[in-house]
Design a protein around this motif. Structure first.
Motif, PDB file in Angstrom:
ATOM      1  N   ALA A  70       0.841  -1.301   0.066  1.00 21.10           N
ATOM      2  CA  ALA A  70       0.237   0.082  -0.004  1.00 21.10           C
ATOM      3  C   ALA A  70       0.872   1.069  -0.096  1.00 21.10           C
ATOM      4  N   VAL A  71       0.783   2.025  -0.843  1.00 20.39           N
ATOM      5  CA  VAL A  71       1.490   3.218  -1.116  1.00 20.39           C
ATOM      6  C   VAL A  71       0.719   4.286  -1.796  1.00 20.39           C
ATOM      7  N   ASP A  72       0.899   5.556  -1.615  1.00 18.49           N
ATOM      8  CA  ASP A  72       0.222   6.539  -2.292  1.00 18.49           C
ATOM      9  C   ASP A  72      -0.007   6.716  -3.597  1.00 18.49           C
ATOM     10  N   ASP A  73      -1.126   7.051  -4.218  1.00 20.45           N
ATOM     11  CA  ASP A  73      -0.986   7.218  -5.986  1.00 20.45           C
ATOM     12  C   ASP A  73      -0.053   8.259  -6.207  1.00 20.45           C
ATOM     13  N   THR A  74       0.500   8.193  -7.236  1.00 19.94           N
ATOM     14  CA  THR A  74       1.436   9.141  -7.762  1.00 19.94           C
ATOM     15  C   THR A  74       0.830  10.056  -9.193  1.00 19.94           C
ATOM     16  N   VAL A  75       1.837  11.120  -9.337  1.00 17.22           N
ATOM     17  CA  VAL A  75       1.398  11.694 -10.490  1.00 17.22           C
ATOM     18  C   VAL A  75       2.715  12.156 -11.451  1.00 17.22           C
ATOM     19  N   ARG A  76       2.490  12.085 -12.838  1.00 15.77           N
ATOM     20  CA  ARG A  76       3.494  12.715 -13.747  1.00 15.77           C
ATOM     21  C   ARG A  76       3.047  13.671 -14.617  1.00 15.77           C
ATOM     22  N   VAL A  77       3.836  14.630 -14.711  1.00 12.73           N
ATOM     23  CA  VAL A  77       3.515  15.821 -15.368  1.00 12.73           C
ATOM     24  C   VAL A  77       4.182  15.967 -16.819  1.00 12.73           C
ATOM     25  N   VAL A  78       3.526  16.069 -17.814  1.00 16.33           N
ATOM     26  CA  VAL A  78       4.109  16.389 -19.031  1.00 16.33           C
ATOM     27  C   VAL A  78       3.876  18.002 -19.244  1.00 16.33           C
ATOM     28  N   ALA A  79       4.930  18.827 -18.984  1.00 21.67           N
ATOM     29  CA  ALA A  79       5.044  20.213 -19.083  1.00 21.67           C
ATOM     30  C   ALA A  79       5.519  20.897 -20.285  1.00 21.67           C
ATOM     31  N   LEU A  80       4.827  21.314 -21.114  1.00 14.83           N
ATOM     32  CA  LEU A  80       5.194  21.709 -22.709  1.00 14.83           C
ATOM     33  C   LEU A  80       5.217  23.319 -22.506  1.00 14.83           C
ATOM     34  N   ASP A  81       6.320  23.740 -22.963  1.00 20.89           N
ATOM     35  CA  ASP A  81       6.460  25.339 -23.101  1.00 20.89           C
ATOM     36  C   ASP A  81       5.755  25.891 -24.613  1.00 20.89           C
ATOM     37  N   LEU A  95      17.550   2.733  -5.861  1.00 20.62           N
ATOM     38  CA  LEU A  95      17.540   1.115  -5.911  1.00 20.62           C
ATOM     39  C   LEU A  95      18.139   1.058  -7.519  1.00 20.62           C
ATOM     40  N   GLN A  96      17.837   1.865  -8.308  1.00 20.24           N
ATOM     41  CA  GLN A  96      18.471   1.508  -9.550  1.00 20.24           C
ATOM     42  C   GLN A  96      20.173   1.818  -9.882  1.00 20.24           C
ATOM     43  N   ALA A  97      20.586   2.743  -8.693  1.00 21.43           N
ATOM     44  CA  ALA A  97      21.754   2.885  -8.589  1.00 21.43           C
ATOM     45  C   ALA A  97      22.286   3.656  -9.795  1.00 21.43           C
ATOM     46  N   ARG A  98      21.460   4.377 -10.400  1.00 24.44           N
ATOM     47  CA  ARG A  98      22.145   5.233 -11.556  1.00 24.44           C
ATOM     48  C   ARG A  98      21.142   6.492 -11.704  1.00 24.44           C
ATOM     49  N   ARG A  99      21.408   7.347 -12.466  1.00 18.76           N
ATOM     50  CA  ARG A  99      20.435   8.498 -12.713  1.00 18.76           C
ATOM     51  C   ARG A  99      19.343   8.148 -13.607  1.00 18.76           C
ATOM     52  N   VAL A 100      18.115   8.706 -13.253  1.00 16.05           N
ATOM     53  CA  VAL A 100      17.019   8.275 -14.302  1.00 16.05           C
ATOM     54  C   VAL A 100      16.257   9.602 -14.673  1.00 16.05           C
ATOM     55  N   LEU A 101      16.081   9.535 -15.907  1.00 16.31           N
ATOM     56  CA  LEU A 101      15.497  10.614 -16.785  1.00 16.31           C
ATOM     57  C   LEU A 101      14.036  10.325 -16.605  1.00 16.31           C
ATOM     58  N   HIS A 102      13.190  11.463 -16.288  1.00 22.39           N
ATOM     59  CA  HIS A 102      11.686  11.231 -16.110  1.00 22.39           C
ATOM     60  C   HIS A 102      10.977  12.459 -16.009  1.00 22.39           C
ATOM     61  N   LEU A 103       9.489  12.485 -16.169  1.00 25.62           N
ATOM     62  CA  LEU A 103       8.884  13.431 -16.049  1.00 25.62           C
ATOM     63  C   LEU A 103       8.789  13.855 -14.449  1.00 25.62           C
ATOM     64  N   PRO A 104       8.458  14.988 -14.240  1.00 24.17           N
ATOM     65  CA  PRO A 104       8.130  15.529 -12.855  1.00 24.17           C
ATOM     66  C   PRO A 104       7.145  14.862 -12.205  1.00 24.17           C
ATOM     67  N   GLY A 105       7.087  14.763 -11.058  1.00 25.03           N
ATOM     68  CA  GLY A 105       5.903  13.952 -10.348  1.00 25.03           C
ATOM     69  C   GLY A 105       6.414  13.590  -9.293  1.00 25.03           C
ATOM     70  N   GLY A 106       5.476  12.777  -8.404  1.00 20.48           N
ATOM     71  CA  GLY A 106       5.790  12.266  -7.227  1.00 20.48           C
ATOM     72  C   GLY A 106       4.333  11.604  -6.440  1.00 20.48           C
ATOM     73  N   GLY A 107       4.474  11.503  -5.111  1.00 22.01           N
ATOM     74  CA  GLY A 107       3.345  10.908  -4.618  1.00 22.01           C
ATOM     75  C   GLY A 107       2.259  12.094  -4.206  1.00 22.01           C
ATOM     76  N   THR A 108       0.931  11.740  -4.215  1.00 21.36           N
ATOM     77  CA  THR A 108      -0.247  12.717  -4.180  1.00 21.36           C
ATOM     78  C   THR A 108       0.063  13.162  -2.750  1.00 21.36           C
ATOM     79  N   SER A 109       0.354  12.393  -1.650  1.00 18.07           N
ATOM     80  CA  SER A 109       0.375  12.874  -0.232  1.00 18.07           C
ATOM     81  C   SER A 109      -0.876  13.331   0.279  1.00 18.07           C
ATOM     82  N   GLY A 110      -1.927  12.596  -0.188  1.00 21.80           N
ATOM     83  CA  GLY A 110      -3.374  12.818   0.369  1.00 21.80           C
ATOM     84  C   GLY A 110      -4.105  13.947  -0.485  1.00 21.80           C
ATOM     85  N   GLN A 111      -3.444  14.751  -1.410  1.00 24.41           N
ATOM     86  CA  GLN A 111      -4.016  15.789  -2.079  1.00 24.41           C
ATOM     87  C   GLN A 111      -4.598  15.114  -3.357  1.00 24.41           C
TER      88      GLN A 111
END
Length: 208
Positions: A70-81, A95-111
């Motif tokens: 059980a973990v919080d839901d997450t979000v990812r944002v495609v932000a276009l200029d 855990l991956q022991a490397r740098r990871v390229l990804h969209l901004p985002g994270g846990g909803t933390s109840g929001q």
């Protein structure tokens, strides 16, 4: 958000986890599709997640156990200029022991997911958006957790200072044409599930 989906809860103590656990228990009265939950026990309760063991009746009628997180839901944002460039972040993942390229985002933390998407975009990149719309929702690990990832498209960007956590000290913002980000998905440079789906959906939206 640093280290995958493990951003720090924005509320004191274990309140975030307690609420998440109660919601998960409510949702798991039956597994559906022939699965029945007889009872459940908490195997581990940590700051960011809980591990449950359900005693179940399987679709074939046999009895067994089913462990899940059980973990919080997450979000990812495609932000276009305005030039069609997408805002990405790159960070060290433990855990991956490397740098990871990804969209901004994270846990909803109840929001609400949309509110969390705006918050994570501003915290990690310093960008705020005049418009944000839902792209889709995915189940990244349906055999392990009921947590879902909510995908958003953000436009009308304004730049400002980021407000990152200590775990995000190594995070860098990277902007590139959306087509280049899609190419990074295709050649395996972008592998995080929510980022892959979000970029492909945004590319289709932009084209059509």
């Amino acid at each position: 958000m640093a280290n995958g989906d493990h951003d720090s809860p924005r509320r004191a103590g274990g309140l975030f986890l307690d609420e998440c656990s109660r919601w998960q228990l409510m949702m798991r009265e039956t597994h559906g599709m022939g699965w029945t939950r007889v009872s459940t026990e908490v195997v581990h309760q940590g700051l960011f997640l809980s591990l449950f063991r359900d005693f179940v009746i399987r679709p074939d009628g046999s009895r067994g156990t089913y462990e899940h997180v059980a973990v919080d839901d997450t979000v990812r944002v495609v932000a276009l200029d305005g030039q069609g460039h997408v805002v990405l972040v790159e960070d060290d993942f433990c855990l991956q022991a490397r740098r990871v390229l990804h969209l901004p985002g994270g846990g909803t933390s109840g929001q609400e997911p949309c509110t969390a998407a705006r918050r994570e975009l501003a915290e990690e990149t310093g960008r705020t958006a005049s418009e944000i719309r839902a792209l889709s929702i995915i189940d990244p690990l349906p055999g392990v957790t009921t947590a879902r990832t909510h995908l958003y498209l953000a436009t009308g960007l304004r730049e400002g200072p980021p407000s990152r956590e200590a775990t995000e000290a190594a995070m860098q913002v990277i902007t590139m044409p959306l087509s280049a980000a899609v190419a990074a998905v295709e050649d395996g440079r972008i592998t995080e599930a929510g980022s892959v789906v979000g970029l492909l959906l945004a590319h289709r939206y932009q084209k059509g």
